[in-house]
Design a protein around this motif. Sequence first.
Motif, PDB file in Angstrom:
ATOM      1  N   GLY A  25       1.001  -1.324   0.310  1.00 51.44           N
ATOM      2  CA  GLY A  25       0.119   0.334  -0.112  1.00 51.44           C
ATOM      3  C   GLY A  25       0.953   1.233  -0.017  1.00 51.44           C
ATOM      4  O   GLY A  25       0.361   2.380   0.746  1.00 51.44           O
ATOM      5  N   HIS A  77       1.943   8.414   6.578  1.00 50.65           N
ATOM      6  CA  HIS A  77       0.955   7.265   6.034  1.00 50.65           C
ATOM      7  C   HIS A  77      -0.697   7.779   6.692  1.00 50.65           C
ATOM      8  O   HIS A  77      -1.711   8.764   5.373  1.00 50.65           O
ATOM      9  CB  HIS A  77       1.466   5.605   5.940  1.00 50.65           C
ATOM     10  CG  HIS A  77       0.171   5.185   4.968  1.00 50.65           C
ATOM     11  ND1 HIS A  77      -0.011   4.023   4.957  1.00 50.65           N
ATOM     12  CD2 HIS A  77      -0.904   5.651   4.481  1.00 50.65           C
ATOM     13  CE1 HIS A  77      -0.421   3.283   3.838  1.00 50.65           C
ATOM     14  NE2 HIS A  77      -1.098   4.677   3.305  1.00 50.65           N
ATOM     15  N   GLU A 101      -0.543  11.576   5.063  1.00 50.50           N
ATOM     16  CA  GLU A 101      -0.485  12.029   3.804  1.00 50.50           C
ATOM     17  C   GLU A 101      -1.970  11.678   2.523  1.00 50.50           C
ATOM     18  O   GLU A 101      -2.304  12.217   2.158  1.00 50.50           O
ATOM     19  CB  GLU A 101       0.142   9.901   2.931  1.00 50.50           C
ATOM     20  CG  GLU A 101       0.073  10.073   1.959  1.00 50.50           C
ATOM     21  CD  GLU A 101      -1.337   8.839   1.477  1.00 50.50           C
ATOM     22  OE1 GLU A 101      -1.950   9.406   0.192  1.00 50.50           O
ATOM     23  OE2 GLU A 101      -1.183   7.703   1.382  1.00 50.50           O
ATOM     24  N   HIS A 102      -2.976  10.488   3.863  1.00 49.65           N
ATOM     25  CA  HIS A 102      -4.925  10.279   3.539  1.00 49.65           C
ATOM     26  C   HIS A 102      -5.505  11.239   3.644  1.00 49.65           C
ATOM     27  O   HIS A 102      -5.889  11.665   2.919  1.00 49.65           O
ATOM     28  CB  HIS A 102      -5.218   9.375   4.698  1.00 49.65           C
ATOM     29  CG  HIS A 102      -4.497   7.773   4.090  1.00 49.65           C
ATOM     30  ND1 HIS A 102      -5.805   6.765   3.861  1.00 49.65           N
ATOM     31  CD2 HIS A 102      -3.719   7.112   3.725  1.00 49.65           C
ATOM     32  CE1 HIS A 102      -5.010   5.635   3.831  1.00 49.65           C
ATOM     33  NE2 HIS A 102      -3.655   5.737   3.337  1.00 49.65           N
ATOM     34  N   CYS A 144      -7.228   0.969   1.855  1.00 48.42           N
ATOM     35  CA  CYS A 144      -5.514   0.806   1.909  1.00 48.42           C
ATOM     36  C   CYS A 144      -5.384  -0.621   3.506  1.00 48.42           C
ATOM     37  O   CYS A 144      -6.296  -0.658   3.855  1.00 48.42           O
ATOM     38  CB  CYS A 144      -5.523   2.396   3.034  1.00 48.42           C
ATOM     39  SG  CYS A 144      -3.922   2.376   3.621  1.00 48.42           S
ATOM     40  N   HIS A 188      -1.913   2.901  10.834  1.00 51.92           N
ATOM     41  CA  HIS A 188      -3.322   3.789  10.160  1.00 51.92           C
ATOM     42  C   HIS A 188      -2.733   4.676  12.407  1.00 51.92           C
ATOM     43  O   HIS A 188      -2.399   3.395  12.851  1.00 51.92           O
ATOM     44  CB  HIS A 188      -4.032   3.933   9.758  1.00 51.92           C
ATOM     45  CG  HIS A 188      -4.176   4.617   8.660  1.00 51.92           C
ATOM     46  ND1 HIS A 188      -3.306   5.470   7.954  1.00 51.92           N
ATOM     47  CD2 HIS A 188      -3.878   3.571   7.625  1.00 51.92           C
ATOM     48  CE1 HIS A 188      -3.508   5.694   6.539  1.00 51.92           C
ATOM     49  NE2 HIS A 188      -3.467   3.929   5.987  1.00 51.92           N
TER      50      HIS A 188
HETATM   51 ZN   LIG Z   1      -2.925   4.721   2.289  1.00 54.53          ZN
END
Ligand SMILES: [Zn+2]
Length: 399
Positions: A42, A99, A102-103, A201, A205
């Motif tokens: 991912g 990550h 970024e989302h 994804c 997280h």
């Molecule tokens: Zn992701």
Amino acid sequence: MNREALYYKDIKEFDATVLSCENAGEYFRIVLDTEGFYPEGGGQPSDHGKIIGNGQEIDVLDVQIEKGKVVHYTDAPLDCGHVHCIIDWDRRMRNTQNHSGEHILSGLVNKKFGYNNVGFHMDTQSAQTKGAMTIDFDGVLTWNELMEIENKANAIVVQDRKVSVLWPSKEQLKDLHYRSKKELSGNVRLIEIDGADLCACCGTHVHTTGEIGMIKCLSIMNYKGGVRVEMVCGKDALDDYRKKHELLQRVSRMLSSNIDTLEEALQSQRREKEEREKKLGSLYREYFMLYKTSRKWVEGVYLILVENMEPVQIRQFCDFLLRETCVKTVIIGSKLSSQYSYVIGTKTGDAREIGKKLNATLNGRGGGTKEMVQGAFLSTKEEVIKEVKAMDPMVHFEE
Ligand SMILES: [Zn+2]
């Protein structure tokens, strides 16, 4: 995708059993009975860490899913049996913060502009990325637009919104509007950032957006019809701030300034340099004139050797002599550290021919036009005089 995997459960250390260990050239491939190290996927790089067992401690350098199995690439072999595993949690947290950040950013760009994240590189600790991750969008953004998005992204961080992992059924999935890079089959894992984003994804997280810390975009450039954004989150953002702040402090001290007045100090240095160059230019013009009037010139070839004259001034000197005197060809060498910078100028011959001959005999390099060539000889003064005289016994020598 194993929804029960330990790597989705925030576990830093765990016990496992080594099922197999085989030599794979430079590395060893180890399969454990427990999936605790996050395998690359991912867009998120794999975990690193240690496996300890039978008095051995080996490094996990990469983790990949191969034929449905999580394979650990290590720097040494390990006997089968019971082991204890420790995940490099600093690396995991950096990847997780980046990550999730970024989302948020990709979700905001998608909502406001309709652009998609079409590729990203998240391994901020690899040699190639220079500490920042990159996100590629399939549309063009300006820096100001990106800064607006950055403000919104950081507001979402401050609001400490809930981040949930959803495993919707096929039926539920049909009614959901979510971001995804590709058509998905099988179980789909969605990451929902409350009120901000929903995206398919398999990465790790944060639980709430506050854990991400600062989201900072560093640059934007045109890339494949869209843009590439460089950004850092959380610990990477703090490291980036520290590195740049300390750099600014060091540069400020060098200029006897402080960060607030650094720009002014640099501008004033630049002005002073320009003034000095102007003064130096006029002093050189006087020097050229004195040099000319203190000698009697004849038509012919001249070799002039000086010291510490920079290439730009040697060129001006050469121009001046060809313009203001009757000399036909002039070779000027200036001793700068261990070499002679040279300029050869001519009104009649071909400077390139002379340059070529002297480069060959004087360990030189350089080139230019028919009228003027420039370069350097790695030779002593005696050698330069000897070889120029060998080329033209009638040469006039001046210092
Ligand atoms: Zn992701």
